[in-house]
Each structure stands twice: as C-alpha cells, then as structure tokens.
Design an enzyme around this catalytic site. Structure first.
Site, PDB file in Angstrom:
ATOM      1  N   LYS A  19      10.836 -19.081  24.647  1.00 25.07           N
ATOM      2  CA  LYS A  19      11.775 -17.511  24.376  1.00 25.07           C
ATOM      3  C   LYS A  19      12.457 -16.983  26.015  1.00 25.07           C
ATOM      4  CE  LYS A  19       9.048 -15.833  20.884  1.00 25.07           C
ATOM      5  NZ  LYS A  19      10.230 -15.898  19.929  1.00 25.07           N
ATOM      6  N   ARG A  42       1.176  -1.290   0.152  1.00 23.49           N
ATOM      7  CA  ARG A  42       0.330  -0.081   0.209  1.00 23.49           C
ATOM      8  C   ARG A  42       0.973   1.068  -0.095  1.00 23.49           C
ATOM      9  NH1 ARG A  42      -4.247  -0.906   4.909  1.00 23.49           N
ATOM     10  NH2 ARG A  42      -1.972  -1.497   5.875  1.00 23.49           N
ATOM     11  N   LYS A  58      15.616 -25.608   5.534  1.00 22.42           N
ATOM     12  CA  LYS A  58      17.134 -25.744   6.449  1.00 22.42           C
ATOM     13  C   LYS A  58      17.674 -26.202   5.904  1.00 22.42           C
ATOM     14  CE  LYS A  58      16.546 -23.162  10.373  1.00 22.42           C
ATOM     15  NZ  LYS A  58      17.035 -22.361  10.496  1.00 22.42           N
ATOM     16  N   GLU A 116      14.812 -20.365  21.549  1.00 21.18           N
ATOM     17  CA  GLU A 116      15.482 -18.949  22.074  1.00 21.18           C
ATOM     18  C   GLU A 116      16.474 -17.960  22.684  1.00 21.18           C
ATOM     19  OE1 GLU A 116      12.279 -16.801  18.473  1.00 21.18           O
ATOM     20  OE2 GLU A 116      11.148 -18.631  19.815  1.00 21.18           O
ATOM     21  N   ASP A 161       2.548 -20.975  17.819  1.00 28.11           N
ATOM     22  CA  ASP A 161       3.778 -20.654  17.322  1.00 28.11           C
ATOM     23  C   ASP A 161       4.897 -21.339  17.029  1.00 28.11           C
ATOM     24  OD1 ASP A 161       4.438 -18.014  16.130  1.00 28.11           O
ATOM     25  OD2 ASP A 161       6.312 -18.083  17.825  1.00 28.11           O
ATOM     26  N   ASP A 195       7.597 -23.794   5.657  1.00 25.74           N
ATOM     27  CA  ASP A 195       7.260 -23.593   7.038  1.00 25.74           C
ATOM     28  C   ASP A 195       8.889 -23.088   6.706  1.00 25.74           C
ATOM     29  OD1 ASP A 195       8.691 -24.648   9.017  1.00 25.74           O
ATOM     30  OD2 ASP A 195       7.432 -26.019   9.342  1.00 25.74           O
ATOM     31  N   HIS A 196       9.942 -22.356   7.470  1.00 30.77           N
ATOM     32  CA  HIS A 196      11.106 -22.604   7.521  1.00 30.77           C
ATOM     33  C   HIS A 196      12.075 -23.094   7.405  1.00 30.77           C
ATOM     34  CE1 HIS A 196      11.184 -19.636  10.168  1.00 30.77           C
ATOM     35  NE2 HIS A 196      12.111 -19.352   9.955  1.00 30.77           N
ATOM     36  N   LYS A 210       3.123 -18.169   7.729  1.00 30.49           N
ATOM     37  CA  LYS A 210       2.667 -18.444   8.165  1.00 30.49           C
ATOM     38  C   LYS A 210       2.268 -16.873   9.506  1.00 30.49           C
ATOM     39  CE  LYS A 210       5.463 -19.219  12.941  1.00 30.49           C
ATOM     40  NZ  LYS A 210       6.103 -19.473  13.922  1.00 30.49           N
ATOM     41  N   HIS A 235       6.409 -25.697  13.509  1.00 31.60           N
ATOM     42  CA  HIS A 235       8.132 -26.251  13.576  1.00 31.60           C
ATOM     43  C   HIS A 235       8.523 -27.783  13.974  1.00 31.60           C
ATOM     44  CE1 HIS A 235       7.761 -22.051  11.257  1.00 31.60           C
ATOM     45  NE2 HIS A 235       8.061 -21.801  12.491  1.00 31.60           N
TER      46      HIS A 235
END
Ligand code: NAD
Length: 489
Positions: free
Chosen positions: A331, A51, A182, A216, A235, A177-178, A148, A240
């Site tokens: 996390k 946009r 890998k 993480e 998440d 799904d990255h 996702k 994953h």
C-alpha cells in the site's frame, strides 16, 4: 467485430449486505451494466437484504444513488435505470436473528436460478448458510457466493468450509477472488493455451523468472482496524497473488472446466516451497506528514503488521525447477499498478556482440490500470547508424482488431456474478485450494510472530523498502518499473 452477449437464465439474486459498500460500489453498477448489455432477463429479481429500515422506494433510491455515483451519466439512460429498478426489492433481515426469513422464503420463486450473495462481514457467513437451510430458502440447485476473506488461517478456513458444506454441496459454493474475473487474467489463459507459440517456451529452459506486482497507491485509510489484523500476506498474497501465480505456473488442464482447472492450480500450491527468511521482505509505510504513516492509521501503536511484502518463491516441479517467482504487493506505493511479467532468458549467443546490451523478451500482463497484454520483442532500431537493438511492445490485447476497447468488457464482479448464474465455477476458488493456500501461509506468519520483528520502513510513494530491490539485485535481476512498463521491457 461486435461482441456477442449471451443472456443468462432468469434469476432471483439475494444480496445479504445489500446496503453495504461492496453492493453500492461494485455489485449494483455491475448488474446494471449486464442488464444494459441484454444479459439479464427482465423477469430477474434482485433482493437487497440488510438490517437498515428501508421500504422498497427507499431502497430503490439507494440503488439509484449508487448508479449515479459509479456509472457514468452517458451509460445510464433514465429509461434503463427505471426498468432496472423494477427488478429490485428490499427485505429487512438480520442475519444473526430468525426473524425476516419467512418473508424471504415467500419471495423466492421456483423455476428460476436462485443465488445468495454473502456481502457481509465474514463472521456472518456461517450463520447465513445455516439460516438459509433452516428456513427453507435453499433449493437443491441454489448457489451461495462467499466474499473474501475466507478465514484468517487454516483452522478458521477449515471450520468455515465445514459449516458451509454442512448445508451446501461444494458445487453450490462460489468463493470469490475478483482478480480471477479480470478480462486480462482470462486472456492470459487464452494466450497460453490457445496458441502454439507460448507453451513450448513456458518452462525453466526458456523462462528466466516471473514477477507479479500488485501495487496500490492508497493506504489503509478507514480500514485500519481490519487491515492491521490481516496485513499484506493475508490480505493479498494468500488469495489474489497466489491465484495469479497458479494460473501462470499450472500445467495445461485437459479441459477449460472448473475441476480440471482447479485441480491443476491445487498442484501448484502444493509445490510452492516454503520461503526462508532471506526470501522475504516485509515493509510498512512511513510519512513525514503527521497522520499519514501506517502506525498513525491503526489502533495498535505497537503493531508488527506489514503493509508491503516481497517474496522470492520456488516451485518444486520439473517445469519450474530453478525459476524464481518474485511477488510483491503493498500500500501507499508509487502508483496503482498490477502486472504479471514472464521474463524470458537472453538468446544463448549474441551474434551482434556484447556492446548492444542484453535483451530479453518479456510477456507483460497488465491487470490495472489499462488492462492489456504486451509482448516485448527485440528489433533493430530503425534508421541509419548501424545495428542498434531496441525492445518494442506488441499489443496482444487487439482491442482495435476486435472493434471494441477493453472498457466495454464486463468488469470482474459483473462477469463473476453472471458465472454464478450460469453455474460455472471455473473462476472461483475451491475449498481445498483455499485450505492449501492457508497451509502454506500459516507457518510463515507463525515464524514472524515468534521473531517478533518490526517490518522495514518505506517512504510513502515509493516502491517499498530497500530490501525489496536488493532481493532481486542479489540475483542479478531487477523489478520492472512500476510506471513505465507500457513502453519498455
Ligand atoms: P459494509 O460494512 O459496507 O457493509 C456490510 C453490510 O452488511 C451492510 O449492508 C449491513 O447492513 C449488512 N449487515 C451487517 N450486519 C448484518 C446482519 N447481522 N444481518 C444482515 N445484514 C447485516 O461491508 P462491505 O465493504 O460491503 O463488505 C462486505 C463483504 O465484502 C465483506 O466480507 C468484505 O470483506 C467483502 N469485500 C468488500 C470489498 C469492498 O470493496 N467493499 C472488497 C472485497 C471484499
């Protein structure tokens, strides 16, 4: 040995959300690397649709900035950047309105691969699919790439699948799904199915247990409002970690082709038992520093959302009966570290006696940082002093043997985008897989809602709440350390 790069066909790639964070951070740097590797034909075109009121030069300046930020200077010679920018166009378009679409359809060429990347909020996925069809942008062979999260429960995922399939065939839908992109995840399949050594040991008779950790070190900072509605289960686990589990646990597919692989993954998801409450530990990070605790970073002060989860799962089939799969993700943990470990059983009888300790072979597949695969084997500690045993890693990544480091390998996003252009869906989730994963997840989340319990607290910079360690201790096992896995089993 120098790697061989096979160019893809020329393409028109339209990125909806072309000024977003994902485009800036991953998509453009990835495409630039593929361009430099000679994989992207120069008559390909990338159209950033968003946009924001930019003209072509303004948009190219945006892309230049993204490359400066996310590609090291030594890897972006000016000439290459200039040629790459020549492939980039911009289009002002609001996915939620009907204006701008004729301009898009006028830009698209016949005779080249056509792909549309939905790098926008999930609420716009359905709208985009509808408008692409309605405004004549969708060709019979075009592809759509969907980011996702794919739904937030079974019902919403089914509805999204229904809308997408109204306009596109399943063979045209690429759900990202990255993690599957890998290098090491694919190497896992090569190691498992390309060698005769592992598959005979890959079952309950020889495998003691499997661990999957995705830790993480960052918190929810800046994404609090999205994350608090999701939590670690939605998440990370539903997508994953579930995908990684499938690749470890699936039966050998008959061929390395999309449906053969995805059929086997689907069977695994169907066979995962629903965990009992005693198999689940939920956590939420706290800190003595004001503003650093989870609850300081989300709007709902009464939130029940978990920022950490550990699970003990069982797969009810012949191969895995009795083998626990321990999954954990969170996390603000001690380090950024993702690893899958296949922990084998001890030798049935120790000829060296009990004093030399228990030793196990471990196949450790590290996804980040430093992607690589190590096989820990037990050997005699060199030197005099009698028999002492020590576990040492065999580096199975063979970066040196291949004459290049894994850092030269394409990163996950760029590999997946090239697979879209090639029309290879093997590393993308099929609609039924996603629905089955939600069908497994939903009752667990529903149960938490009914219990209305707060997750356990854990200090930032640790490995989660105490209950997570206890989950394995109770079984006579322990989590592999998060930061010393490179040199110890
Ligand atoms: P973002 O908010 O940074 O960017 C969103 C983009 O969408 C912007 O370019 C904006 O202009 C565009 N947009 C918003 N409304 C629009 C409309 N009505 N019409 C056209 N364009 C519109 O988001 P992001 O972080 O880039 O994420 C994009 C998608 O990728 C999301 O689905 C997200 O869940 C997913 N994702 C992002 C990351 C990441 O690292 N950023 C990682 C995994 C998944």
């Amino acid at each position: 040995m120098v790697s061989r790069v096979i160019p893809v066909e020329a393409f028109d790639l339209v990125i909806f959300g072309g000024t977003g964070d994902l485009a800036r951070r991953r998509i453009f740097p990835g495409l630039f690397r593929r361009f430099r590797a000679g994989q992207m034909p120069p008559n390909s075109r990338i159209v950033g649709a968003a946009r924001r009121q930019l003209d072509r030069d303004g948009y190219r300046a945006f892309v230049t900035e993204a490359l400066s930020e996310f590609v090291p200077e030594s890897a972006r010679p000016e000439d290459d950047v200039r040629t790459f920018l020549g492939c980039i166009e911009h289009l002002i378009l609001d996915a939620a309105s009907d204006s701008g679409w004729d301009a898009l359809s006028g830009m698209l060429r016949d005779g080249v691969v056509r792909a549309f990347y939905f790098s926008v909020a999930p609420s716009l996925f359905g709208t985009l699919a509808e408008r692409l069809r309605k405004h004549g942008c969708a060709s019979p062979a075009c592809r759509i790439v969907v980011e996702k999260p794919f739904g937030r429960d079974l019902e919403s995922a089914r509805e999204l699948n229904r809308i997408l399939r109204n306009h596109f065939d399943e063979s045209q839908i690429y759900r990202i799904d990255h993690y599957l992109g890998k290098e090491t995840v694919q190497n896992l399949m090569a190691v498992r199915f390309g060698n005769v050594l592992f598959e005979p040991l890959w079952h309950a008779q020889f495998v003691d247990h499997v661990q999957i950790t995705v830790a993480e070190s960052v918190g929810v900072d800046g994404r609090g409002s999205y994350y608090d509605k999701a939590g670690a289960m939605r998440d990370m686990i539903q997508n994953h970690l579930m995908q990684l589990l499938c690749l470890i646990a699936m039966e050998p597919p008959s061929r390395f082709d999309p449906d053969a692989v995805r059929d086997e993954k689907l069977k695994v998801i169907r066979a995962i038992e629903r965990p009992a409450p005693r198999d689940i530990v939920r956590g939420r990070y706290v800190s003595a520093v004001p503003g650093e605790s989870y609850l300081d970073q989300v709007e709902n002060a009464d939130s029940r959302t978990e920022s950490f989860i550990a699970l003990r799962l069982r797969i009810s089939n012949w191969r895995w009966a009795g083998v626990p799969f321990y999954l954990r993700t969170g996390k603000r943990m001690a380090a950024r570290h993702s690893e899958i470990s296949i922990v084998f059983k001890t030798a049935p009888h120790s000829i060296f006696g009990q004093t030399l300790g228990q030793h196990r072979n471990v196949l450790a597949i590290r996804l980040q940082p430093n992607e690589g695969i190590n096989l820990f084997v037990t050997i005699k500690e060199p030197g005099p002093g009698g028999m002492r045993l020590v576990d040492v890693p065999l580096d199975m990544t063979f970066a040196e043997a291949l004459g290049r480091g894994v850092e030269d390998a394409p990163a996950a996003y760029e590999r997946l985008i090239m697979d879209v252009i090639r029309g290879n869906q093997t590393l993308f989730m099929r609609g039924d897989e996603v629905e089955q994963a939600w069908a497994w997840t939903d009752p667990i989340i529903k149960d938490w809602r009914e219990r209305d319990e707060h997750p356990d607290s854990y200090q930032v910079g640790t490995n989660g709440p105490e209950g997570a360690a206890a989950l394995l201790h109770g079984d006579g096992r322990k989590w592999r350390d998060i930061d010393d896995t490179q040199d110890s089993a």
